[in-house]
Design a protein around this motif. Structure first.
Motif, PDB file in Angstrom:
ATOM      1  N   MET A   1     105.748  32.194  65.943  1.00  0.00           N
ATOM      2  CA  MET A   1     104.976  32.515  64.756  1.00  0.00           C
ATOM      3  C   MET A   1     105.914  32.613  63.567  1.00  0.00           C
ATOM      4  SD  MET A   1     102.666  35.919  63.932  1.00  0.00           S
ATOM      5  CE  MET A   1     103.999  37.063  63.726  1.00  0.00           C
ATOM      6  N   GLU A   2     105.641  31.797  62.566  1.00  0.00           N
ATOM      7  CA  GLU A   2     106.433  31.856  61.343  1.00  0.00           C
ATOM      8  C   GLU A   2     105.953  32.975  60.426  1.00  0.00           C
ATOM      9  OE1 GLU A   2     107.981  28.961  57.733  1.00  0.00           O
ATOM     10  OE2 GLU A   2     106.350  28.303  59.006  1.00  0.00           O
ATOM     11  N   GLY A   3     104.680  33.313  60.521  1.00  0.00           N
ATOM     12  CA  GLY A   3     104.124  34.346  59.650  1.00  0.00           C
ATOM     13  C   GLY A   3     103.630  33.753  58.358  1.00  0.00           C
ATOM     14  N   GLY A   4     102.830  34.523  57.663  1.00  0.00           N
ATOM     15  CA  GLY A   4     102.286  34.044  56.408  1.00  0.00           C
ATOM     16  C   GLY A   4     101.405  35.081  55.754  1.00  0.00           C
ATOM     17  N   VAL A   5     100.690  34.628  54.724  1.00  0.00           N
ATOM     18  CA  VAL A   5      99.856  35.504  53.914  1.00  0.00           C
ATOM     19  C   VAL A   5      98.478  34.869  53.755  1.00  0.00           C
ATOM     20  CG1 VAL A   5      99.610  36.546  51.619  1.00  0.00           C
ATOM     21  CG2 VAL A   5     101.861  36.428  52.706  1.00  0.00           C
ATOM     22  N   TRP A   6      97.450  35.697  53.904  1.00  0.00           N
ATOM     23  CA  TRP A   6      96.056  35.283  53.767  1.00  0.00           C
ATOM     24  C   TRP A   6      95.400  36.175  52.721  1.00  0.00           C
ATOM     25  CZ3 TRP A   6      98.987  34.971  57.950  1.00  0.00           C
ATOM     26  CH2 TRP A   6      98.885  33.840  58.779  1.00  0.00           C
ATOM     27  N   ALA A   7      94.556  35.595  51.883  1.00  0.00           N
ATOM     28  CA  ALA A   7      93.836  36.351  50.855  1.00  0.00           C
ATOM     29  C   ALA A   7      92.370  35.939  50.880  1.00  0.00           C
ATOM     30  CB  ALA A   7      94.424  36.074  49.468  1.00  0.00           C
ATOM     31  N   ALA A   8      91.507  36.879  50.556  1.00  0.00           N
ATOM     32  CA  ALA A   8      90.078  36.567  50.465  1.00  0.00           C
ATOM     33  C   ALA A   8      89.501  37.192  49.210  1.00  0.00           C
ATOM     34  CB  ALA A   8      89.327  37.056  51.695  1.00  0.00           C
ATOM     35  N   ARG A   9      88.670  36.404  48.559  1.00  0.00           N
ATOM     36  CA  ARG A   9      87.957  36.866  47.362  1.00  0.00           C
ATOM     37  C   ARG A   9      86.564  37.323  47.776  1.00  0.00           C
ATOM     38  NH1 ARG A   9      87.085  33.330  41.879  1.00  0.00           N
ATOM     39  NH2 ARG A   9      85.963  34.922  40.738  1.00  0.00           N
ATOM     40  N   LEU A  10      86.200  38.516  47.349  1.00  0.00           N
ATOM     41  CA  LEU A  10      84.907  39.102  47.700  1.00  0.00           C
ATOM     42  C   LEU A  10      84.086  39.186  46.425  1.00  0.00           C
ATOM     43  CD1 LEU A  10      86.377  42.004  49.863  1.00  0.00           C
ATOM     44  CD2 LEU A  10      85.921  39.633  50.552  1.00  0.00           C
ATOM     45  N   ASP A  11      83.171  38.241  46.259  1.00  0.00           N
ATOM     46  CA  ASP A  11      82.490  38.120  44.978  1.00  0.00           C
ATOM     47  C   ASP A  11      81.058  38.644  44.960  1.00  0.00           C
ATOM     48  OD1 ASP A  11      81.514  36.156  46.618  1.00  0.00           O
ATOM     49  OD2 ASP A  11      81.917  34.495  45.260  1.00  0.00           O
ATOM     50  N   ARG A  12      80.660  39.323  46.040  1.00  0.00           N
ATOM     51  CA  ARG A  12      79.322  39.899  46.067  1.00  0.00           C
ATOM     52  C   ARG A  12      79.294  41.022  47.097  1.00  0.00           C
ATOM     53  NH1 ARG A  12      76.985  38.562  50.722  1.00  0.00           N
ATOM     54  NH2 ARG A  12      77.575  36.628  51.754  1.00  0.00           N
ATOM     55  N   PRO A  13      78.278  41.883  47.026  1.00  0.00           N
ATOM     56  CA  PRO A  13      78.147  42.932  48.049  1.00  0.00           C
ATOM     57  C   PRO A  13      77.790  42.325  49.405  1.00  0.00           C
ATOM     58  CG  PRO A  13      76.817  43.439  46.095  1.00  0.00           C
ATOM     59  CD  PRO A  13      77.295  42.026  45.947  1.00  0.00           C
ATOM     60  N   LEU A  14      78.069  43.057  50.458  1.00  0.00           N
ATOM     61  CA  LEU A  14      77.667  42.646  51.803  1.00  0.00           C
ATOM     62  C   LEU A  14      76.198  42.993  52.020  1.00  0.00           C
ATOM     63  CD1 LEU A  14      80.663  44.041  53.893  1.00  0.00           C
ATOM     64  CD2 LEU A  14      80.252  41.645  53.293  1.00  0.00           C
ATOM     65  N   THR A  15      75.505  42.138  52.747  1.00  0.00           N
ATOM     66  CA  THR A  15      74.159  42.495  53.173  1.00  0.00           C
ATOM     67  C   THR A  15      74.287  43.482  54.323  1.00  0.00           C
ATOM     68  OG1 THR A  15      73.982  40.765  54.841  1.00  0.00           O
ATOM     69  CG2 THR A  15      73.327  40.180  52.571  1.00  0.00           C
ATOM     70  N   GLU A  16      73.198  44.142  54.684  1.00  0.00           N
ATOM     71  CA  GLU A  16      73.241  45.070  55.821  1.00  0.00           C
ATOM     72  C   GLU A  16      73.606  44.332  57.103  1.00  0.00           C
ATOM     73  OE1 GLU A  16      70.040  47.845  56.336  1.00  0.00           O
ATOM     74  OE2 GLU A  16      69.882  48.174  54.173  1.00  0.00           O
ATOM     75  N   ALA A  17      73.090  43.119  57.295  1.00  0.00           N
ATOM     76  CA  ALA A  17      73.393  42.332  58.494  1.00  0.00           C
ATOM     77  C   ALA A  17      74.874  41.947  58.525  1.00  0.00           C
ATOM     78  CB  ALA A  17      72.516  41.092  58.558  1.00  0.00           C
ATOM     79  N   GLU A  18      75.449  41.581  57.374  1.00  0.00           N
ATOM     80  CA  GLU A  18      76.869  41.215  57.321  1.00  0.00           C
ATOM     81  C   GLU A  18      77.746  42.423  57.611  1.00  0.00           C
ATOM     82  OE1 GLU A  18      76.410  37.595  54.047  1.00  0.00           O
ATOM     83  OE2 GLU A  18      76.836  39.629  53.357  1.00  0.00           O
ATOM     84  N   GLU A  19      77.376  43.568  57.039  1.00  0.00           N
ATOM     85  CA  GLU A  19      78.145  44.786  57.314  1.00  0.00           C
ATOM     86  C   GLU A  19      78.081  45.136  58.801  1.00  0.00           C
ATOM     87  OE1 GLU A  19      77.814  49.457  56.420  1.00  0.00           O
ATOM     88  OE2 GLU A  19      77.859  48.198  54.623  1.00  0.00           O
ATOM     89  N   ALA A  20      76.907  45.021  59.400  1.00  0.00           N
ATOM     90  CA  ALA A  20      76.758  45.313  60.830  1.00  0.00           C
ATOM     91  C   ALA A  20      77.628  44.369  61.667  1.00  0.00           C
ATOM     92  CB  ALA A  20      75.299  45.195  61.250  1.00  0.00           C
ATOM     93  N   TYR A  21      77.676  43.096  61.296  1.00  0.00           N
ATOM     94  CA  TYR A  21      78.524  42.131  62.002  1.00  0.00           C
ATOM     95  C   TYR A  21      79.997  42.524  61.903  1.00  0.00           C
ATOM     96  CZ  TYR A  21      81.313  37.938  62.721  1.00  0.00           C
ATOM     97  OH  TYR A  21      82.290  37.067  63.118  1.00  0.00           O
ATOM     98  N   LEU A  22      80.436  42.833  60.701  1.00  0.00           N
ATOM     99  CA  LEU A  22      81.846  43.188  60.510  1.00  0.00           C
ATOM    100  C   LEU A  22      82.192  44.496  61.204  1.00  0.00           C
ATOM    101  CD1 LEU A  22      82.271  42.099  56.793  1.00  0.00           C
ATOM    102  CD2 LEU A  22      83.200  40.960  58.820  1.00  0.00           C
ATOM    103  N   LEU A  23      81.285  45.453  61.207  1.00  0.00           N
ATOM    104  CA  LEU A  23      81.512  46.702  61.934  1.00  0.00           C
ATOM    105  C   LEU A  23      81.643  46.443  63.432  1.00  0.00           C
ATOM    106  CD1 LEU A  23      79.158  49.220  60.118  1.00  0.00           C
ATOM    107  CD2 LEU A  23      81.616  49.517  60.470  1.00  0.00           C
ATOM    108  N   ALA A  24      80.869  45.498  63.951  1.00  0.00           N
ATOM    109  CA  ALA A  24      80.895  45.196  65.386  1.00  0.00           C
ATOM    110  C   ALA A  24      82.218  44.582  65.830  1.00  0.00           C
ATOM    111  CB  ALA A  24      79.740  44.268  65.751  1.00  0.00           C
ATOM    112  N   VAL A  25      82.891  43.863  64.931  1.00  0.00           N
ATOM    113  CA  VAL A  25      84.171  43.243  65.316  1.00  0.00           C
ATOM    114  C   VAL A  25      85.372  44.108  64.935  1.00  0.00           C
ATOM    115  CG1 VAL A  25      83.229  40.905  65.254  1.00  0.00           C
ATOM    116  CG2 VAL A  25      84.319  41.829  63.206  1.00  0.00           C
ATOM    117  N   LEU A  26      85.117  45.238  64.308  1.00  0.00           N
ATOM    118  CA  LEU A  26      86.183  46.158  63.916  1.00  0.00           C
ATOM    119  C   LEU A  26      86.733  46.865  65.151  1.00  0.00           C
ATOM    120  CD1 LEU A  26      87.371  47.274  61.190  1.00  0.00           C
ATOM    121  CD2 LEU A  26      85.808  49.175  61.474  1.00  0.00           C
ATOM    122  N   PRO A  27      88.043  47.065  65.242  1.00  0.00           N
ATOM    123  CA  PRO A  27      88.588  47.807  66.390  1.00  0.00           C
ATOM    124  C   PRO A  27      87.970  49.210  66.463  1.00  0.00           C
ATOM    125  CG  PRO A  27      90.359  46.857  65.072  1.00  0.00           C
ATOM    126  CD  PRO A  27      89.086  46.657  64.299  1.00  0.00           C
TER     127      PRO A  27
END
Length: 195
Positions: free
Chosen positions: A1-27
């Motif tokens: 692994m050489e390593g690197g940097v990742w960035a994400a732009r968040l340009d709107r609020p999360l829907t309830e379904a999107e938040e639930a999905y992200l919560l489910a994959v959170l450690p």
């Protein structure tokens, strides 16, 4: 692994379904901590930061999930089962940043906004741009080692310490503090790519 940097732009609020999905994959060890945030809107950036970390690990190492997380002796997050993989996360309003490396790494991203003259003077900055460059540099260096942020004069760079100020998300300043080699390009994603 050489390593690197990742960035994400968040340009709107999360829907309830999107938040639930992200919560489910959170450690699991991060789940309860995040749910303690007083306002639902405050969850977007940390949720997306951990999802971006998972995507970076999948891209870089082929991992299909985040491994259990812990803390090093100075409180820096780590993967206890994979000490050879160093990571760091940062988020600000509307943006997240992730760094991966085989050696210590620290990242910081800040939305550029008005800074008080007193705060700029405290940091010895003659402009808001200089203030935020100093801010992200100090944060990234502290996060690399897991030590407190230096508010006075900064210590010199360690022998193998490197700094990089990548272009990430418009309207944000960022810094990466690292040791050794690091791929110096930013993999940019949008919110939809995290979902």
């Amino acid at each position: 692994m050489e390593g690197g940097v990742w960035a994400a732009r968040l340009d709107r609020p999360l829907t309830e379904a999107e938040e639930a999905y992200l919560l489910a994959v959170l450690p699991p060890e991060r789940h309860q901590r995040l749910l303690r945030l007083p306002q639902r809107e405050q969850r977007r950036e940390p949720l997306c930061a951990y999802r971006l970390l998972a995507l970076a690990l999948a891209e870089e190492l082929g991992w299909d999930a985040l491994p259990p997380m812990g803390y090093g002796p100075l409180g820096k997050p780590c993967f206890p089962d994979f000490p050879e993989v160093a990571f760091n996360l940062s988020h600000t309003e509307g943006a997240v940043l992730v760094g991966l490396s085989r050696r210590d790494i620290g990242v910081d991203i800040q939305r550029i906004r008005p800074a008080s003259p007193g705060l700029m003077k405290r940091f010895g900055a003659s402009s808001e741009a200089a203030f935020f460059e100093s801010w992200v540099r100090r944060e990234a260096r502290a996060k690399r080692t897991g030590t407190p942020v230096e508010l006075g004069a900064e210590s010199p760079l360690a022998p193998e310490e490197r700094l990089w100020f990548p272009e990430t998300i418009p309207g944000c300043g960022a810094c990466v503090a690292f040791e050794g080699r690091l791929r110096r390009e930013v993999r940019r994603l949008c919110l939809e790519e995290l979902l």
